[in-house]
Design an enzyme around this catalytic site. Structure first.
Site, PDB file in Angstrom:
ATOM      1  CG  HIS A  68      -6.558  -9.658  -4.702  1.00 15.67           C
ATOM      2  ND1 HIS A  68      -6.131 -10.859  -4.172  1.00 15.67           N
ATOM      3  CD2 HIS A  68      -7.068  -8.962  -3.659  1.00 15.67           C
ATOM      4  CE1 HIS A  68      -6.378 -10.878  -2.873  1.00 15.67           C
ATOM      5  NE2 HIS A  68      -6.946  -9.741  -2.539  1.00 15.67           N
ATOM      6  CG  ASP A 112      -3.874 -13.066  -5.538  1.00 12.32           C
ATOM      7  OD1 ASP A 112      -3.521 -11.985  -6.050  1.00 12.32           O
ATOM      8  OD2 ASP A 112      -4.696 -13.155  -4.596  1.00 12.32           O
ATOM      9  CB  SER A 211      -6.052  -9.384   0.353  1.00  9.50           C
ATOM     10  OG  SER A 211      -7.342  -9.913   0.439  1.00  9.50           O
ATOM     11  N   GLY A 212      -3.001 -10.044   1.083  1.00 10.12           N
ATOM     12  CA  GLY A 212      -1.612  -9.723   0.801  1.00 10.12           C
ATOM     13  C   GLY A 212      -0.672  -9.940   1.956  1.00 10.12           C
TER      14      GLY A 212
END
Length: 273
Positions: A68, A112, A211-212
């Site tokens: 994402h 994801d 995120s990530g």
């Protein structure tokens, strides 16, 4: 008093719009400079919008992050501690090819995970190095203490971000913990592709803005910051890296040989961290 405040605010949190939860480090502390040389800071452009994510170096040519965190263009910063300063250790590298998992679902955030092929090989040194990945299929036992780091917001009350890398320890939970959290969608939690981490009785968590980034357990990148409560209430959900080891190796091999990758993703929509 704190417990009562959380109970009052949970219904409000559940009304927050999609995209407002995941990646920020809450109740953490500043990391020792360059103690996590695998950390990557991503600047992403999507149309007229710009946003940031985290990631981590897995080879000289590839960074791993969340699917994402994709966009029209991505630039990776490696070797950084303070992203507001021009440190001698820093290397800026453009991404020449994002490779999201072909079964990534934007609604449920299942699968994801995304590889970023860099425009050039990274010059490895004491401030920039790769992090080991787990063996394929390896499970992380509930109760294992792991850690997560990032440059995102440091609390859920304002939009202030940290220019220096922050870190926090989190405990891996039973799958049931992510099936019974206010605002989490239990039907979206998939134990085959996700890890549940963070104690609901403590404030430490990952949240919006990073995120990530990697969930590091016993020196290996076992998870990727993915999604959770839009208000930062733990636990949160992390992509289970060990599930995707065959895919990671295959994509790295094929991309370096110039093969067509058949990348894509199921298009629906979900609230990511």
């Amino acid at each position: 008093m704190l417990r009562m405040l959380i109970l009052i605010l949970v219904p409000v949190a559940c009304l927050l719009p999609p995209g407002t939860g995941a990646g920020e480090i809450i109740c953490g502390h500043e990391a020792k400079p360059h103690s996590r040389p695998y950390m990557a800071y991503l600047e992403i452009r999507q149309g007229n919008k710009r946003y940031t994510c985290g990631g981590f170096l897995v080879s000289k040519n590839f960074v791993l992050t969340a699917a994402h965190c994709n966009g029209d263009s991505i630039t990776v910063l490696l070797g950084a501690h303070n992203i507001n300063k021009q440190e001698q250790s820093q290397q800026w590298i453009r991404v020449c090819r994002p490779i999201p998992h072909w079964k990534y679902n934007r609604e449920t955030l299942n699968n994801d995970i995304m590889l970023l092929q860099l425009e050039r090989a990274v010059a490895l040194n004491r401030n920039i190095s790769v992090i080991p990945l787990p063996p394929s299929g390896q499970k992380v036992r509930p109760g294992t203490v792991c850690s997560v780091a990032g440059w995102g917001r440091t609390n859920s009350w304002n939009n202030e971000t940290s220019p220096t890398l922050q870190e926090v320890d989190l405990k891996v939970q039973d799958n049931e913990a992510c099936w019974n959290v206010p605002c989490l969608r239990p039907s979206y939690y998939n134990p085959l592709t996700m890890i549940c981490a963070g104690d609901r009785h403590r404030c430490q968590n990952s949240f919006q803005g990073d995120s990530g980034g990697p969930l590091v357990c016993e020196g290996k990148a076992q998870g990727i910051v993915s999604w959770g409560s839009p208000f930062g209430i733990p636990p949160s959900v992390y992509t289970r890296v060990a599930t995707f080891i065959p895919w990671i190796h295959e994509m790295m091999k094929r991309s370096q040989s110039g093969d067509h990758l058949g990348i894509g993703g199921q298009t629906s929509g979900v609230a990511q961290l």
